[in-house]
Design a protein around this motif. Structure first.
Motif: not given
Length: 138
Positions: A84-111
């Motif tokens: 159901p759509i609530w599963v995406h709102f509760a789990f999928t979208f926060p996981l994608i946002a968290g993954a973006c925040l997780l890789v932001l520091r290494p990308f900044k250091g690399w650049l």
């Protein structure tokens, strides 16, 4: 009095120093203070970080990489499990946002490491004085 010779620093891997968020010259000192703020200088070797200006590059690369991978996982999950759509709102979208925040520091250091190795600097425009000379629009 003879001035001391400058220390010869070995060229380090930009990927290694960047992903670890370490100084691109010595590989020892931390590059960032806090989550994303670049230090003024390396505490280990004294490298001035004023050259470093990755701007929005880390956010672009993080969102692009995680966006592609995240959407592939999202679609595979959607088409196989059909939650159901609530599963995406509760789990999928926060996981994608968290993954973006997780890789932001290494990308900044690399650049920043890439900017140091390639001696990136702000553009400097030089006028040769030919454009507009003799124009009636002064």
């Amino acid at each position: 009095m003879i001035p001391p010779e400058p220390t010869a620093w070995p060229r380090l891997s930009t990927l290694s120093t960047g992903l670890r968020c370490r100084c691109p010259r010595c590989g020892e000192g931390p590059l960032l203070k806090g989550y994303l703020t670049i230090r003024e200088a390396c505490p280990a070797c004294g490298l001035d970080y004023s050259f470093a200006d990755p701007a929005d590059g880390p956010a672009f690369f993080a969102m692009s990489a995680i966006g592609v991978l995240g959407m592939m996982a999202f679609m595979a999950f959607e088409f196989t499990v059909r939650p159901p759509i609530w599963v995406h709102f509760a789990f999928t979208f926060p996981l994608i946002a968290g993954a973006c925040l997780l890789v932001l520091r290494p990308f900044k250091g690399w650049l920043v490491s890439e900017q140091f190795v390639h001696k990136a600097a702000p553009p400097e425009w030089e006028s040769i004085g030919g454009h507009g000379d003799g124009s009636k629009w002064k």
